[in-house]
Design a protein around this motif. Structure first.
Motif, PDB file in Angstrom:
ATOM      1  N   UNK A   1      59.825  -8.072 -34.944  1.00 39.83           N
ATOM      2  CA  UNK A   1      59.423  -8.774 -36.161  1.00 39.83           C
ATOM      3  C   UNK A   1      60.057  -8.001 -37.309  1.00 39.83           C
ATOM      4  N   UNK A   2      61.212  -8.475 -37.758  1.00 42.44           N
ATOM      5  CA  UNK A   2      61.907  -7.734 -38.806  1.00 42.44           C
ATOM      6  C   UNK A   2      62.631  -8.652 -39.784  1.00 42.44           C
ATOM      7  N   UNK A   3      62.931  -8.078 -40.931  1.00 43.57           N
ATOM      8  CA  UNK A   3      63.733  -8.736 -41.961  1.00 43.57           C
ATOM      9  C   UNK A   3      65.094  -8.073 -41.979  1.00 43.57           C
ATOM     10  N   UNK A   4      66.155  -8.859 -41.981  1.00 42.52           N
ATOM     11  CA  UNK A   4      67.512  -8.345 -42.159  1.00 42.52           C
ATOM     12  C   UNK A   4      67.957  -8.842 -43.533  1.00 42.52           C
ATOM     13  N   UNK A   5      67.951  -7.934 -44.499  1.00 38.84           N
ATOM     14  CA  UNK A   5      68.232  -8.285 -45.888  1.00 38.84           C
ATOM     15  C   UNK A   5      69.691  -7.999 -46.217  1.00 38.84           C
TER      16      UNK A   5
ATOM     17  N   UNK B   1      59.833   4.167 -45.368  1.00 36.86           N
ATOM     18  CA  UNK B   1      58.589   3.584 -45.873  1.00 36.86           C
ATOM     19  C   UNK B   1      58.741   2.793 -47.173  1.00 36.86           C
ATOM     20  N   UNK B   2      59.958   2.688 -47.742  1.00 34.57           N
ATOM     21  CA  UNK B   2      60.157   1.706 -48.793  1.00 34.57           C
ATOM     22  C   UNK B   2      59.905   0.351 -48.143  1.00 34.57           C
ATOM     23  N   UNK B   3      59.434  -0.612 -48.906  1.00 34.13           N
ATOM     24  CA  UNK B   3      58.984  -1.838 -48.252  1.00 34.13           C
ATOM     25  C   UNK B   3      59.162  -3.078 -49.102  1.00 34.13           C
TER      26      UNK B   3
ATOM     27  N   UNK C   1      56.745  -5.101 -44.702  1.00 32.59           N
ATOM     28  CA  UNK C   1      57.901  -4.758 -43.883  1.00 32.59           C
ATOM     29  C   UNK C   1      58.517  -3.486 -44.450  1.00 32.59           C
ATOM     30  N   UNK C   2      58.668  -2.452 -43.605  1.00 32.05           N
ATOM     31  CA  UNK C   2      59.101  -1.136 -44.068  1.00 32.05           C
ATOM     32  C   UNK C   2      60.442  -0.728 -43.478  1.00 32.05           C
ATOM     33  N   UNK C   3      61.109   0.173 -44.195  1.00 32.96           N
ATOM     34  CA  UNK C   3      62.365   0.755 -43.732  1.00 32.96           C
ATOM     35  C   UNK C   3      62.026   1.953 -42.841  1.00 32.96           C
TER      36      UNK C   3
ATOM     37  N   UNK D   1      60.979  -3.527 -41.064  1.00 31.85           N
ATOM     38  CA  UNK D   1      60.224  -3.852 -39.860  1.00 31.85           C
ATOM     39  C   UNK D   1      58.745  -4.053 -40.159  1.00 31.85           C
ATOM     40  N   UNK D   2      58.144  -5.025 -39.453  1.00 33.32           N
ATOM     41  CA  UNK D   2      56.713  -5.324 -39.587  1.00 33.32           C
ATOM     42  C   UNK D   2      55.883  -4.173 -39.015  1.00 33.32           C
TER      43      UNK D   2
END
Length: 184
Positions: free
Chosen positions: A17-21, A34-36, A44-46, A67-68
């Motif tokens: 469960x992740x974001x690809x920005x 932990x930036x999010x 969602x954190x780095x 990541x979630x």
């Protein structure tokens, strides 16, 4: 950062469960662990420091994954926490709820607070799982983990862990002449 149209959200059952920005910015900002970003009330954190690539004298390109909370399970060892002891090699003969509670206890140990909770759980007979020096991720999704042992799906909704078939939204019956015109 304003993301572009190639940014994606991947949410898999029994897994990622992740974001690809992907984004462009006019200044260089180092992103740290932990930036999010918060999407639909989920944080969602780095997981590792990130520096963007310099695209030109005034533009920086970002391609970063966030990541979630379920991915924190990749960092938490799965222990049998009894009488102040932390045993990493143990067997548990228990119900789906008992196995899930052990998982939740270990995740909450990582946060040092009661952040995780149990959501919907199937009813099934007790089963024995051997946990031998594994992380919570493998205890949940591994080949001999909780989801596979109980032959169902394990998924998170924020900080709530579920062990059941993942069903969301409303049921829509599909069929000939029932209004379905395309499916992607």
């Amino acid at each position: 950062l304003n993301s572009d149209s190639s940014s994606t959200h991947t949410q898999e059952l029994n897994g990622a469960d992740n974001l690809a920005i992907t984004a462009t910015a006019f200044s260089c900002v180092k992103l740290d662990v932990n930036d999010y970003a918060i999407i639909d009330e989920v944080r969602y954190s780095i997981k590792s420091p990130y520096l963007p690539q310099k695209k030109s004298n005034s533009e920086y390109e970002y391609r970063v994954n966030l990541y979630a909370p379920i991915h924190d399970a990749e960092q938490a060892m799965f222990f049998n926490l009894t009488d102040g002891q932390c045993n990493s090699e143990f067997s548990l003969d228990g119900s789906p709820t008992e196995h899930l509670q052990k998982w939740v206890d270990n995740m909450n140990r990582l946060y040092d607070t009661d952040k995780w909770s149990i959501g919907t759980v199937i009813v099934a007979a007790n089963k024995t799982i051997d946990y031998n020096n594994i992380y919570c991720w493998n205890a949940a999704f591994g080949d001999s983990g909780i989801a596979k042992t109980f032959e169902t799906e394990m998924w998170a909704d924020g900080y709530t862990i579920n062990l059941c078939k993942c069903e969301r939204g409303e049921v829509v019956e599909l069929g000939y002449l029932n209004g379905l015109t395309s499916l992607t």
